[in-house]
Design a protein around this motif. Sequence first.
Motif, PDB file in Angstrom:
ATOM      1  N   VAL A  90      28.956 -33.250 -32.489  1.00  0.00           N
ATOM      2  CA  VAL A  90      30.185 -34.047 -32.533  1.00  0.00           C
ATOM      3  C   VAL A  90      31.289 -33.345 -31.742  1.00  0.00           C
ATOM      4  N   CYS A  91      31.157 -32.033 -31.570  1.00  0.00           N
ATOM      5  CA  CYS A  91      32.117 -31.282 -30.748  1.00  0.00           C
ATOM      6  C   CYS A  91      32.190 -31.837 -29.329  1.00  0.00           C
ATOM      7  N   ASP A  92      31.100 -32.433 -28.834  1.00  0.00           N
ATOM      8  CA  ASP A  92      31.139 -33.042 -27.502  1.00  0.00           C
ATOM      9  C   ASP A  92      32.266 -34.073 -27.422  1.00  0.00           C
ATOM     10  N   LEU A  93      32.483 -34.798 -28.527  1.00  0.00           N
ATOM     11  CA  LEU A  93      33.517 -35.833 -28.552  1.00  0.00           C
ATOM     12  C   LEU A  93      34.916 -35.241 -28.618  1.00  0.00           C
ATOM     13  N   LEU A  94      35.006 -33.968 -28.914  1.00  0.00           N
ATOM     14  CA  LEU A  94      36.305 -33.294 -28.984  1.00  0.00           C
ATOM     15  C   LEU A  94      36.580 -32.481 -27.721  1.00  0.00           C
ATOM     16  N   ASP A  95      35.506 -32.069 -27.033  1.00  0.00           N
ATOM     17  CA  ASP A  95      35.631 -31.182 -25.870  1.00  0.00           C
ATOM     18  C   ASP A  95      35.742 -31.915 -24.540  1.00  0.00           C
ATOM     19  N   LEU A  96      34.935 -32.929 -24.360  1.00  0.00           N
ATOM     20  CA  LEU A  96      34.830 -33.587 -23.058  1.00  0.00           C
ATOM     21  C   LEU A  96      35.907 -34.662 -22.907  1.00  0.00           C
ATOM     22  N   PRO A  97      36.753 -34.543 -21.903  1.00  0.00           N
ATOM     23  CA  PRO A  97      37.863 -35.497 -21.750  1.00  0.00           C
ATOM     24  C   PRO A  97      37.421 -36.958 -21.766  1.00  0.00           C
ATOM     25  N   GLU A  98      36.290 -37.270 -21.133  1.00  0.00           N
ATOM     26  CA  GLU A  98      35.847 -38.664 -21.086  1.00  0.00           C
ATOM     27  C   GLU A  98      35.299 -39.155 -22.426  1.00  0.00           C
ATOM     28  N   LEU A  99      35.004 -38.245 -23.361  1.00  0.00           N
ATOM     29  CA  LEU A  99      34.501 -38.641 -24.679  1.00  0.00           C
ATOM     30  C   LEU A  99      35.569 -38.570 -25.771  1.00  0.00           C
ATOM     31  N   LYS A 100      36.714 -37.980 -25.477  1.00  0.00           N
ATOM     32  CA  LYS A 100      37.762 -37.841 -26.495  1.00  0.00           C
ATOM     33  C   LYS A 100      38.208 -39.172 -27.096  1.00  0.00           C
ATOM     34  N   PRO A 101      38.315 -40.259 -26.320  1.00  0.00           N
ATOM     35  CA  PRO A 101      38.659 -41.538 -26.964  1.00  0.00           C
ATOM     36  C   PRO A 101      37.640 -41.949 -28.022  1.00  0.00           C
ATOM     37  N   GLN A 102      36.366 -41.662 -27.781  1.00  0.00           N
ATOM     38  CA  GLN A 102      35.337 -41.956 -28.780  1.00  0.00           C
ATOM     39  C   GLN A 102      35.514 -41.055 -29.996  1.00  0.00           C
ATOM     40  N   GLY A 103      35.810 -39.791 -29.755  1.00  0.00           N
ATOM     41  CA  GLY A 103      36.037 -38.866 -30.860  1.00  0.00           C
ATOM     42  C   GLY A 103      37.179 -39.318 -31.744  1.00  0.00           C
ATOM     43  N   ARG A 104      38.233 -39.851 -31.135  1.00  0.00           N
ATOM     44  CA  ARG A 104      39.374 -40.341 -31.927  1.00  0.00           C
ATOM     45  C   ARG A 104      38.991 -41.538 -32.777  1.00  0.00           C
ATOM     46  N   ARG A 105      37.976 -42.289 -32.379  1.00  0.00           N
ATOM     47  CA  ARG A 105      37.524 -43.442 -33.165  1.00  0.00           C
ATOM     48  C   ARG A 105      36.930 -43.014 -34.508  1.00  0.00           C
ATOM     49  N   LEU A 106      36.508 -41.760 -34.614  1.00  0.00           N
ATOM     50  CA  LEU A 106      35.989 -41.281 -35.898  1.00  0.00           C
ATOM     51  C   LEU A 106      37.072 -41.344 -36.974  1.00  0.00           C
ATOM     52  N   ARG A 107      38.331 -41.275 -36.576  1.00  0.00           N
ATOM     53  CA  ARG A 107      39.439 -41.336 -37.538  1.00  0.00           C
ATOM     54  C   ARG A 107      39.492 -42.667 -38.284  1.00  0.00           C
ATOM     55  N   GLU A 108      38.838 -43.673 -37.743  1.00  0.00           N
ATOM     56  CA  GLU A 108      38.804 -44.998 -38.372  1.00  0.00           C
ATOM     57  C   GLU A 108      37.670 -45.124 -39.391  1.00  0.00           C
ATOM     58  N   LYS A 109      36.856 -44.109 -39.522  1.00  0.00           N
ATOM     59  CA  LYS A 109      35.612 -44.213 -40.286  1.00  0.00           C
ATOM     60  C   LYS A 109      35.727 -43.604 -41.682  1.00  0.00           C
ATOM     61  N   THR A 110      34.873 -44.109 -42.566  1.00  0.00           N
ATOM     62  CA  THR A 110      34.691 -43.514 -43.881  1.00  0.00           C
ATOM     63  C   THR A 110      33.290 -42.921 -43.916  1.00  0.00           C
ATOM     64  N   ALA A 111      33.200 -41.686 -44.364  1.00  0.00           N
ATOM     65  CA  ALA A 111      31.926 -40.965 -44.379  1.00  0.00           C
ATOM     66  C   ALA A 111      31.471 -40.700 -45.808  1.00  0.00           C
ATOM     67  N   TYR A 112      30.185 -40.793 -46.013  1.00  0.00           N
ATOM     68  CA  TYR A 112      29.553 -40.600 -47.314  1.00  0.00           C
ATOM     69  C   TYR A 112      28.402 -39.611 -47.150  1.00  0.00           C
ATOM     70  N   VAL A 113      27.980 -39.030 -48.250  1.00  0.00           N
ATOM     71  CA  VAL A 113      26.853 -38.104 -48.239  1.00  0.00           C
ATOM     72  C   VAL A 113      25.835 -38.573 -49.275  1.00  0.00           C
ATOM     73  N   VAL A 114      24.572 -38.525 -48.898  1.00  0.00           N
ATOM     74  CA  VAL A 114      23.459 -38.777 -49.816  1.00  0.00           C
ATOM     75  C   VAL A 114      22.581 -37.534 -49.750  1.00  0.00           C
ATOM     76  N   SER A 115      22.310 -36.945 -50.921  1.00  0.00           N
ATOM     77  CA  SER A 115      21.542 -35.707 -50.936  1.00  0.00           C
ATOM     78  C   SER A 115      20.629 -35.629 -52.143  1.00  0.00           C
ATOM     79  N   THR A 116      19.633 -34.762 -52.001  1.00  0.00           N
ATOM     80  CA  THR A 116      18.743 -34.422 -53.114  1.00  0.00           C
ATOM     81  C   THR A 116      18.577 -32.910 -53.113  1.00  0.00           C
ATOM     82  N   SER A 117      18.277 -32.390 -54.291  1.00  0.00           N
ATOM     83  CA  SER A 117      18.023 -30.953 -54.419  1.00  0.00           C
ATOM     84  C   SER A 117      17.322 -30.725 -55.750  1.00  0.00           C
TER      85      SER A 117
END
Length: 177
Positions: A90-117
């Motif tokens: 995901v750092c690619d979306l923060l580092d590469l100037p042409e991908l930064k607009p896509q990286g900023r789109r992550l701010r619109e998202k809600t993230a969840y985690v599903v796990s087992t242990s």
Amino acid sequence: MSASAIALFSSGRRHGNTGQLIDTIAAGANLEVVDLAPLDIAPYDYKHSNRDDDFEPLMQRVLDVPRIVFATPVYWYGPNGPMKIFLDRVCDLLDLPELKPQGRRLREKTAYVVSTSIYPDAPEPFVEMFRDTFEYLGMRYGGIAHLDCGDGYDADAAAPVAAEMVERLAAPPENSE
């Protein structure tokens, strides 16, 4: 009808404990499950010489939905290797100037985690790693569905865990925490 959420799944066994849990959740939600295992996603590279792998096309799919589910077993208090590689990229979306607009789109998202242990609850370092990552990226944290599989996968125990996540995924993002 297109999916309203995407699950990025990573485990050593597609139909193991985490696979069964995410499939149960997907059956009750409008959720596309993407298995990272067959994809070619190279580790993060400071020179970005890996741009021709599967990461960027997958991120286009991820950015098209409002909710992202990260499904992985707990390995040594963290996600498994392929999931960690994906998160590092995901750092690619923060580092590469042409991908930064896509990286900023992550701010619109809600993230969840599903796990087992083998524990009744996901270990705090595991949860914190995801929470801190989501916060850094400006994403909302929608919660975790965790299943204790110390004695193997129990479909009866999984049902209420899955049902709660299905409800979270159906709720408006602002109310899902």
